[in-house]
Design a protein around this motif. Structure first.
Motif, short mmCIF file in Angstrom:
data_model
loop_
_atom_site.label_atom_id
_atom_site.label_comp_id
_atom_site.label_asym_id
_atom_site.label_seq_id
_atom_site.Cartn_x
_atom_site.Cartn_y
_atom_site.Cartn_z
N LYS A 58 -4.51 0.96 -2.45
CA LYS A 58 -4.30 -0.47 -2.21
C LYS A 58 -4.38 -1.25 -3.51
CE LYS A 58 -5.88 -4.12 0.92
NZ LYS A 58 -6.84 -4.45 2.01
N HIS A 59 -3.51 -2.22 -3.62
CA HIS A 59 -3.38 -3.01 -4.85
C HIS A 59 -4.69 -3.69 -5.23
CE1 HIS A 59 -2.15 -6.50 -7.31
NE2 HIS A 59 -1.24 -5.68 -7.75
N GLN B 27 0.83 -1.19 0.00
CA GLN B 27 0.00 0.00 0.00
C GLN B 27 0.87 1.26 0.00
OE1 GLN B 27 -2.85 -0.17 3.20
NE2 GLN B 27 -3.37 -2.29 2.78
N THR C 156 -7.98 3.12 0.55
CA THR C 156 -8.36 2.43 1.77
C THR C 156 -7.83 3.24 2.94
OG1 THR C 156 -8.27 0.31 2.94
CG2 THR C 156 -6.28 0.99 1.81
N SER D 288 4.68 1.21 4.89
CA SER D 288 4.02 1.30 3.58
C SER D 288 4.90 2.11 2.65
CB SER D 288 2.64 1.95 3.73
OG SER D 288 1.79 1.14 4.52
N PHE E 153 -4.49 5.46 2.03
CA PHE E 153 -3.56 4.71 1.19
C PHE E 153 -4.26 4.38 -0.13
CE2 PHE E 153 -2.80 3.77 5.60
CZ PHE E 153 -1.42 3.74 5.74
#
Length: 218
Positions: A192-193, A149, A203, A212, A190
């Motif tokens: 997020k993948h 993230q 997220t 991170s 963040f």
């Protein structure tokens, strides 16, 4: 080249970036390849193969060797300019310098950015979300989902019930994972993948010591 500079990142010799490709073509020289990249506003980096006269231009940066595919005799360059600190690249699309500062928690990451006069990446549009996603995709190899993230600008205002950037303005672009838009307590923001390397989603989680991705912009 229009006040831009090229930096050869020798860490990524014999690699080609494996995502974010804008175009590839035959170029008669490194100078021609560089000029074509500079003339294409989204282009921020390129690979060049002297023997094959091949040029590959990208809308993203190689931040880790794991974002590249091993291929002999390729060199890697990115665009920068004089007011960018080493080794920061320069994005003409968004008009800022940016660089990867490692993995940290929010507090330490913010201090690292401030130390260079910068801040976390700001996502204001779908285009910037794409750019941030491609940067974060450099870390797709990490097995720990939290470490994949990237911290971005965003603090939740519980009075206005909105996410705001570092200047206090409402974020103009949000694309949250389900149930993540309103945090339960003070949280960091963040991206997020997802399975799509160009469209990570936002997220939030409570500020903690899990490291991170830290990318700073100036």
């Amino acid at each position: 080249m229009r006040n831009f500079e090229l930096f050869q990142d020798y860490r990524f010799d014999n690699f080609v970036l494996n995502h974010g490709l804008l175009w590839q073509q035959i170029s008669d020289s490194l100078l021609t390849c560089a000029a074509d990249c500079v003339n294409d506003r989204p282009c921020i980096s390129f690979n060049f193969h002297q023997g094959k006269r091949q040029c590959r231009a990208y809308e993203t940066l190689m931040l880790t060797a794991d974002a590249g595919t091993s291929k002999e005799d390729w060199t890697y360059f990115y665009i920068t300019r004089g007011n960018c600190p080493f080794p920061y690249a320069y994005s003409r699309t968004f008009n800022y310098c940016l660089g990867y500062e490692g993995h940290s928690d929010k507090e330490d990451g913010f201090s690292q950015c401030q130390g260079k006069g910068g801040r976390f990446l700001l996502i204001r549009t779908a285009e910037e979300n794409r750019f941030a996603s491609l940067l974060a995709y450099n870390f797709n190899h990490l097995s720990d989902p939290i470490s994949r993230q990237m911290i971005v600008q965003g603090n939740f205002d519980f009075v206005d019930m909105t996410w705001k950037d570092d200047s206090g303005a409402n974020l103009t672009f949000t694309q949250f994972r389900e149930g993540q838009a309103i945090p339960e307590s003070e949280s960091a923001l963040f991206i997020k993948h997802t399975n799509n390397p160009t469209n990570f989603m936002m997220t939030s989680r409570k500020g903690n010591k899990n490291p991170s991705i830290v990318v700073c912009i100036i």
